[in-house]
Design a protein around this motif. Structure first.
Motif, PDB file in Angstrom:
ATOM      1  N   THR A  43       0.806  -1.222   0.000  1.00  0.00           N
ATOM      2  CA  THR A  43       0.000   0.000   0.000  1.00  0.00           C
ATOM      3  C   THR A  43       0.841   1.275   0.000  1.00  0.00           C
ATOM      4  O   THR A  43       0.289   2.371  -0.030  1.00  0.00           O
ATOM      5  N   GLY A  44       2.150   1.143  -0.022  1.00  0.00           N
ATOM      6  CA  GLY A  44       2.994   2.320  -0.208  1.00  0.00           C
ATOM      7  C   GLY A  44       2.647   3.033  -1.511  1.00  0.00           C
ATOM      8  O   GLY A  44       2.758   4.249  -1.610  1.00  0.00           O
ATOM      9  N   ALA A  45       2.187   2.273  -2.523  1.00  0.00           N
ATOM     10  CA  ALA A  45       1.774   2.878  -3.795  1.00  0.00           C
ATOM     11  C   ALA A  45       0.564   3.793  -3.606  1.00  0.00           C
ATOM     12  O   ALA A  45       0.451   4.825  -4.259  1.00  0.00           O
ATOM     13  N   VAL A  46      -0.333   3.426  -2.704  1.00  0.00           N
ATOM     14  CA  VAL A  46      -1.499   4.262  -2.424  1.00  0.00           C
ATOM     15  C   VAL A  46      -1.035   5.582  -1.799  1.00  0.00           C
ATOM     16  O   VAL A  46      -1.529   6.657  -2.155  1.00  0.00           O
ATOM     17  N   LEU A  47      -0.074   5.499  -0.889  1.00  0.00           N
ATOM     18  CA  LEU A  47       0.470   6.710  -0.266  1.00  0.00           C
ATOM     19  C   LEU A  47       1.139   7.598  -1.312  1.00  0.00           C
ATOM     20  O   LEU A  47       0.956   8.822  -1.304  1.00  0.00           O
ATOM     21  N   LEU A  48       1.913   6.993  -2.211  1.00  0.00           N
ATOM     22  CA  LEU A  48       2.549   7.770  -3.275  1.00  0.00           C
ATOM     23  C   LEU A  48       1.502   8.420  -4.179  1.00  0.00           C
ATOM     24  O   LEU A  48       1.638   9.577  -4.567  1.00  0.00           O
ATOM     25  N   ALA A  49       0.463   7.667  -4.509  1.00  0.00           N
ATOM     26  CA  ALA A  49      -0.594   8.192  -5.378  1.00  0.00           C
ATOM     27  C   ALA A  49      -1.311   9.365  -4.722  1.00  0.00           C
ATOM     28  O   ALA A  49      -1.540  10.399  -5.351  1.00  0.00           O
ATOM     29  N   ARG A  50      -1.659   9.234  -3.447  1.00  0.00           N
ATOM     30  CA  ARG A  50      -2.364  10.309  -2.737  1.00  0.00           C
ATOM     31  C   ARG A  50      -1.485  11.561  -2.620  1.00  0.00           C
ATOM     32  O   ARG A  50      -1.997  12.671  -2.567  1.00  0.00           O
ATOM     33  N   ALA A  51      -0.167  11.357  -2.592  1.00  0.00           N
ATOM     34  CA  ALA A  51       0.756  12.496  -2.524  1.00  0.00           C
ATOM     35  C   ALA A  51       1.006  13.090  -3.914  1.00  0.00           C
ATOM     36  O   ALA A  51       1.741  14.066  -4.042  1.00  0.00           O
ATOM     37  N   GLU A  56       3.817  10.451 -13.171  1.00  0.00           N
ATOM     38  CA  GLU A  56       4.563  10.063 -14.364  1.00  0.00           C
ATOM     39  C   GLU A  56       4.573   8.550 -14.586  1.00  0.00           C
ATOM     40  O   GLU A  56       5.043   8.092 -15.622  1.00  0.00           O
ATOM     41  N   ALA A  57       4.065   7.790 -13.650  1.00  0.00           N
ATOM     42  CA  ALA A  57       4.033   6.334 -13.815  1.00  0.00           C
ATOM     43  C   ALA A  57       2.917   5.959 -14.791  1.00  0.00           C
ATOM     44  O   ALA A  57       1.804   6.447 -14.688  1.00  0.00           O
ATOM     45  N   HIS A  58       3.244   5.121 -15.731  1.00  0.00           N
ATOM     46  CA  HIS A  58       2.222   4.669 -16.671  1.00  0.00           C
ATOM     47  C   HIS A  58       1.208   3.775 -15.966  1.00  0.00           C
ATOM     48  O   HIS A  58       0.015   3.890 -16.170  1.00  0.00           O
ATOM     49  N   GLN A  59       1.708   2.878 -15.148  1.00  0.00           N
ATOM     50  CA  GLN A  59       0.870   2.000 -14.337  1.00  0.00           C
ATOM     51  C   GLN A  59       1.539   1.857 -12.979  1.00  0.00           C
ATOM     52  O   GLN A  59       2.697   2.202 -12.802  1.00  0.00           O
ATOM     53  N   ALA A  60       0.793   1.319 -12.015  1.00  0.00           N
ATOM     54  CA  ALA A  60       1.342   1.057 -10.688  1.00  0.00           C
ATOM     55  C   ALA A  60       0.577  -0.111 -10.096  1.00  0.00           C
ATOM     56  O   ALA A  60      -0.534  -0.423 -10.518  1.00  0.00           O
ATOM     57  N   THR A  61       1.181  -0.748  -9.095  1.00  0.00           N
ATOM     58  CA  THR A  61       0.533  -1.881  -8.450  1.00  0.00           C
ATOM     59  C   THR A  61       0.647  -1.775  -6.941  1.00  0.00           C
ATOM     60  O   THR A  61       1.430  -0.987  -6.411  1.00  0.00           O
ATOM     61  N   THR A  62      -0.152  -2.568  -6.272  1.00  0.00           N
ATOM     62  CA  THR A  62      -0.154  -2.679  -4.818  1.00  0.00           C
ATOM     63  C   THR A  62      -0.591  -4.103  -4.509  1.00  0.00           C
ATOM     64  O   THR A  62      -0.784  -4.912  -5.420  1.00  0.00           O
ATOM     65  N   ASP A  63      -0.774  -4.429  -3.250  1.00  0.00           N
ATOM     66  CA  ASP A  63      -1.291  -5.737  -2.884  1.00  0.00           C
ATOM     67  C   ASP A  63      -2.653  -5.941  -3.548  1.00  0.00           C
ATOM     68  O   ASP A  63      -3.452  -5.005  -3.636  1.00  0.00           O
ATOM     69  N   HIS A  64      -2.913  -7.150  -4.014  1.00  0.00           N
ATOM     70  CA  HIS A  64      -4.167  -7.416  -4.733  1.00  0.00           C
ATOM     71  C   HIS A  64      -5.404  -7.076  -3.902  1.00  0.00           C
ATOM     72  O   HIS A  64      -6.434  -6.698  -4.448  1.00  0.00           O
ATOM     73  N   GLU A  65      -5.301  -7.178  -2.588  1.00  0.00           N
ATOM     74  CA  GLU A  65      -6.443  -6.857  -1.729  1.00  0.00           C
ATOM     75  C   GLU A  65      -6.734  -5.352  -1.694  1.00  0.00           C
ATOM     76  O   GLU A  65      -7.823  -4.944  -1.312  1.00  0.00           O
ATOM     77  N   ASP A  66      -5.769  -4.537  -2.088  1.00  0.00           N
ATOM     78  CA  ASP A  66      -5.909  -3.079  -2.004  1.00  0.00           C
ATOM     79  C   ASP A  66      -5.897  -2.401  -3.364  1.00  0.00           C
ATOM     80  O   ASP A  66      -5.796  -1.177  -3.443  1.00  0.00           O
TER      81      ASP A  66
END
Length: 112
Positions: A43-51, A56-66
């Motif tokens: 879920t660090g990706a969610v934190l990066l996204a909210r910030a 510039e990322a074309h795609q991103a991933t996180t845990d499948h549950e999130d």
């Protein structure tokens, strides 16, 4: 503070509290201002996204549950994968991927 080689944003179980933490968001933005490779696990990706740091990322991933939490912020660029490498930003899926992910980053740093 010295120069960062890699900025790793780890996930958290209490993602809602972390998402609402303006100090954390501000710190992420500040550290990423002159970014080394930027990376997240789970879920660090969610934190990066909210910030706003996944712009510039074309795609991103996180845990499948999130993945839905990530999709709420970046839409259809959220994808289920072990990791997504978008150049200067690398996101990894669940916490079980972290050791492989860190190994890839170390190899990438030594190749540059």
């Amino acid at each position: 503070m010295g120069t960062l080689g890699v900025l790793i944003v780890s996930g958290t179980i209490d993602i809602d509290t972390a998402n609402d933490d303006e100090t954390l968001t501000s710190a992420l933005c500040s550290l990423a201002a002159s970014p080394p490779p930027l990376t997240s696990v789970c879920t660090g990706a969610v934190l990066l996204a909210r910030a706003g740091l996944l712009a510039e990322a074309h795609q991103a991933t996180t845990d499948h549950e999130d993945i839905d939490l990530l999709a709420d912020v970046i839409g259809d660029r959220a994808t289920i994968a072990r990791w997504v490498d978008s150049g200067s930003i690398v996101t990894a899926g669940g916490a079980l991927q972290r050791h492989r992910h860190y190994g890839r980053l170390i190899g990438r740093q030594h190749a540059d």
